[in-house]
Enzyme design. Structure first.
Site, PDB file in Angstrom:
ATOM      1  N   ARG A  41       6.286 -10.475  -2.909  1.00 28.81           N
ATOM      2  CA  ARG A  41       6.797  -9.948  -4.183  1.00 28.81           C
ATOM      3  C   ARG A  41       7.920 -10.827  -4.737  1.00 28.81           C
ATOM      4  NH1 ARG A  41       6.348  -3.399  -3.134  1.00 28.81           N
ATOM      5  NH2 ARG A  41       4.316  -3.206  -4.131  1.00 28.81           N
ATOM      6  N   LYS A 201       2.059   6.693   1.599  1.00 22.98           N
ATOM      7  CA  LYS A 201       2.463   7.435   0.396  1.00 22.98           C
ATOM      8  C   LYS A 201       1.382   8.455   0.031  1.00 22.98           C
ATOM      9  CE  LYS A 201       5.399   3.764  -1.354  1.00 22.98           C
ATOM     10  NZ  LYS A 201       5.559   2.641  -2.300  1.00 22.98           N
ATOM     11  N   GLY A 357       2.476  -3.601  -1.560  1.00 23.82           N
ATOM     12  CA  GLY A 357       3.442  -4.401  -0.821  1.00 23.82           C
ATOM     13  C   GLY A 357       3.065  -4.529   0.649  1.00 23.82           C
ATOM     14  N   GLY A 380      -0.060   1.374  -5.650  1.00 22.43           N
ATOM     15  CA  GLY A 380      -0.229   2.552  -6.500  1.00 22.43           C
ATOM     16  C   GLY A 380      -0.596   2.141  -7.926  1.00 22.43           C
TER      17      GLY A 380
HETATM   18  N1  LIG Z   1      -0.938   6.846  10.551  1.00 21.61           N
HETATM   19  C1  LIG Z   1       0.201   6.461   9.948  1.00 21.61           C
HETATM   20  N2  LIG Z   1       1.327   7.181  10.093  1.00 21.61           N
HETATM   21  C2  LIG Z   1       2.475   6.800   9.492  1.00 21.61           C
HETATM   22  N3  LIG Z   1       2.588   5.703   8.718  1.00 21.61           N
HETATM   23  C3  LIG Z   1       1.497   4.954   8.539  1.00 21.61           C
HETATM   24  C4  LIG Z   1       0.245   5.296   9.139  1.00 21.61           C
HETATM   25  N4  LIG Z   1      -0.655   4.356   8.782  1.00 21.61           N
HETATM   26  C5  LIG Z   1      -0.008   3.470   8.015  1.00 21.61           C
HETATM   27  N5  LIG Z   1       1.277   3.801   7.864  1.00 21.61           N
HETATM   28  C6  LIG Z   1       2.353   3.075   7.143  1.00 21.61           C
HETATM   29  O1  LIG Z   1       2.044   2.973   5.776  1.00 21.61           O
HETATM   30  C7  LIG Z   1       2.918   1.999   5.229  1.00 21.61           C
HETATM   31  C8  LIG Z   1       2.343   1.411   3.983  1.00 21.61           C
HETATM   32  O2  LIG Z   1       2.007   2.450   3.075  1.00 21.61           O
HETATM   33  P1  LIG Z   1       1.986   2.266   1.494  1.00 21.61           P
HETATM   34  O3  LIG Z   1       3.371   2.003   0.982  1.00 21.61           O
HETATM   35  O4  LIG Z   1       1.275   3.447   0.948  1.00 21.61           O
HETATM   36  O5  LIG Z   1       1.101   0.936   1.319  1.00 21.61           O
HETATM   37  P2  LIG Z   1       1.245  -0.236   0.245  1.00 21.61           P
HETATM   38  O6  LIG Z   1       2.677  -0.733   0.292  1.00 21.61           O
HETATM   39  O7  LIG Z   1       0.262  -1.282   0.676  1.00 21.61           O
HETATM   40  O8  LIG Z   1       0.923   0.385  -1.075  1.00 21.61           O
HETATM   41  C9  LIG Z   1       3.121   0.981   6.334  1.00 21.61           C
HETATM   42  O9  LIG Z   1       4.506   0.765   6.518  1.00 21.61           O
HETATM   43  C10 LIG Z   1       2.469   1.623   7.572  1.00 21.61           C
HETATM   44  O10 LIG Z   1       3.274   1.537   8.743  1.00 21.61           O
HETATM   45  O1  LIG Z   2       5.871  -0.467  -3.201  1.00 18.91           O
HETATM   46  C1  LIG Z   2       5.501  -0.022  -4.278  1.00 18.91           C
HETATM   47  O2  LIG Z   2       4.310   0.582  -4.464  1.00 18.91           O
HETATM   48  P1  LIG Z   2       3.040   0.464  -3.466  1.00 18.91           P
HETATM   49  O3  LIG Z   2       3.498   0.839  -2.068  1.00 18.91           O
HETATM   50  O4  LIG Z   2       2.061   1.467  -4.018  1.00 18.91           O
HETATM   51  O5  LIG Z   2       2.530  -0.934  -3.560  1.00 18.91           O
HETATM   52  C2  LIG Z   2       6.347  -0.143  -5.523  1.00 18.91           C
HETATM   53  O6  LIG Z   2       7.525  -0.879  -5.287  1.00 18.91           O
HETATM   54  C3  LIG Z   2       6.651   1.237  -6.087  1.00 18.91           C
HETATM   55  O7  LIG Z   2       7.415   1.972  -5.160  1.00 18.91           O
HETATM   56  P2  LIG Z   2       7.403   3.585  -5.202  1.00 18.91           P
HETATM   57  O8  LIG Z   2       6.024   4.045  -4.751  1.00 18.91           O
HETATM   58  O9  LIG Z   2       8.518   3.997  -4.265  1.00 18.91           O
HETATM   59  O10 LIG Z   2       7.672   3.996  -6.645  1.00 18.91           O
END
Ligand SMILES: Nc1ncnc2c1ncn2[C@@H]1O[C@H](COP(=O)(O)OP(=O)(O)O)[C@@H](O)[C@H]1O
Ligand SMILES: O=C(OP(=O)(O)O)[C@H](O)COP(=O)(O)O
Length: 400
Positions: A41, A201, A357, A380
């Site tokens: 990023r 998330k 991310g 997201g």
């Molecule tokens: N079963 C699980 N329990 C808790 N955390 C998890 C699990 N599987 C994945 N994760 C966590 O999810 C996080 C990423 O989630 P998210 O922010 O939604 O993805 P991204 O950043 O790719 O959008 C990672 O830090 C990972 O450790």
């Molecule tokens: O990491 C982000 O989103 P992502 O985990 O869905 O890629 C963005 O920085 C948005 O963060 P937020 O989901 O806390 O608003």
């Protein structure tokens, strides 16, 4: 651009000597010692910043990091300064706040081509509330607003949406302008089209699934997402991540998928841990057999196999959210296996899009980022684009 209209872009603005407020997404993963573990990023933000510097603008960078509740030192943006300075070739100055007199002084001292990083904008609760007075304070720092925070473009927050009402022009940076590829790829995907949704998330992303059912033929669920679905099916989930308020939604999503003929695949086995730690004891159990006191931290080997076979049948894949806690070696196998499968399929002509991310960090960690069709900084945000939604961070910008 990610809306039905086109928005004004950076090139049209007059930059020399102007104070430019640039919203970037520097929400990077940090380890316990506050080292950046993936700088995607940061690197993605560089072209816009360098362009502004090159034209003699005074660059004011704003971002969030994590989801702090009030001022929290571990969510300070200070650890970003060395990497940003290195990539930009200037000494980036850091402010201890994002609004107020001290910040105004630092802005006034900025030379042409200088860069000031404001402290985490989410240290103020007004940011996520999109408070107009707070947005005005941010706006008062600058003569021009640039949004280049694609990863946060789905949030209508003060620094991504509100501020654009009070500082004009308000234009898109170069990262935002690259969205057309993503919009095109998900608007007319080659079918079968699959989405893989995981990560942590859950509450934000589970609500996206309903719209995805109208777009994809196959939906694979992993990561922290799955335990809410298991619980909805009557399984025990031990101390796994769970969104109690979303249990009804999970049940109705499974029913709707069936009615629409979308194949939803939930892992049939999971890797459980006795604690949330790299050195936890772990074992593979069936999805229906998570013992009390244990938590699911990865998908199991049978699921990896089934997911791989399902993905072999696809032509387009979008992936957001790791399959497990890939930051811990013991729970990284599911995520690595999916990354390998997508790299293999890209080589066979399948379009593969990775967003988010942590998902991008996982693919980078596996050394496979350049083997995918498209890597996006937004997770997201990409999913909301896939839903066909306009992103508030883009809508707020001036028309072209
Ligand atoms: N079963 C699980 N329990 C808790 N955390 C998890 C699990 N599987 C994945 N994760 C966590 O999810 C996080 C990423 O989630 P998210 O922010 O939604 O993805 P991204 O950043 O790719 O959008 C990672 O830090 C990972 O450790
Ligand atoms: O990491 C982000 O989103 P992502 O985990 O869905 O890629 C963005 O920085 C948005 O963060 P937020 O989901 O806390 O608003």
């Amino acid at each position: 651009m990610a809306t039905k209209r086109s928005v004004s872009t950076l090139k049209e603005a007059d930059l020399k000597g102007k104070r430019v407020f640039v919203r970037v997404d520097l929400n990077v993963p940090l380890d316990d010692n506050l080292n950046i573990t993936d700088d995607n990023r940061v690197r993605a933000a560089v072209p816009t910043i360098k362009y502004l510097m090159g034209y003699g603008a005074k660059v004011i960078l704003s971002s969030h990091l994590g989801r702090p509740k009030g001022v929290t030192p571990k969510y300070s943006l200070k650890p970003l300064v060395p990497r940003l300075s290195e990539l930009l070739g200037v000494e980036v100055k850091m402010a201890n706040d994002c609004i107020g007199e001290e910040v105004e002084k630092l802005v006034a001292q900025l030379p042409e081509g200088g860069v000031l990083l404001l402290e985490n904008v989410r240290f103020y609760k007004e940011e996520e509330k999109n408070d107009p007075e707070f947005a005005k304070k941010l706006a008062s720092l600058a003569d021009l607003y640039v949004n280049d925070a694609f990863g946060t473009a789905h949030r209508a927050h003060a620094s991504t949406e509100g501020v654009a009402k009070y500082v004009k022009p308000a234009v898109a940076g170069f990262l935002m302008q690259k969205l057309d590829y993503l919009v095109g790829a998900v608007a007319n995907p080659k079918k079968p089209f699959a989405a893989i949704v995981g990560g942590s998330k859950v509450s934000t992303k589970i609500t996206v699934i309903e719209s995805l059912l109208g777009k994809v033929q196959i939906l694979l669920l992993g990561g922290g997402m799955i335990y809410t679905f298991y619980k909805a099916q009557g399984y025990s989930v031990g101390s796994s991540l769970l969104e109690e308020e979303q249990l009804h939604l999970a049940t109705s999503l499974l029913e709707k998928a069936k009615a629409k003929g979308v194949s939803i695949l939930l892992p049939t086995d999971v890797v459980v841990a006795d604690k949330f730690a790299a050195d936890a004891d772990s074992k593979v159990v069936p999805a229906s057999g998570i013992p009390d006191g244990w938590m699911g931290l990865d998908i199991g080997p049978d699921s990896i196999k089934t997911f791989g076979e399902a993905l072999d049948k696809t032509q387009t894949i979008i992936w957001n959210g790791p399959m497990g806690v890939f930051e811990f070696e013991k729970f990284a196998k599911g995520t690595e296996a999916i990354a390998k499968k997508l790299a293999e399929l890209t080589g066979k002509g399948v379009t593969t899009i990775i967003g988010g991310g942590d998902s991008v960090a996982a693919v980078e960690k596996a050394g496979l980022a350049d083997k995918m069709s498209h890597i996006s900084t937004g997770g997201g945000a990409s999913l909301e684009l896939l839903e066909g939604k306009s992103l508030p961070g883009v809508l707020a910008l001036d028309d072209a």
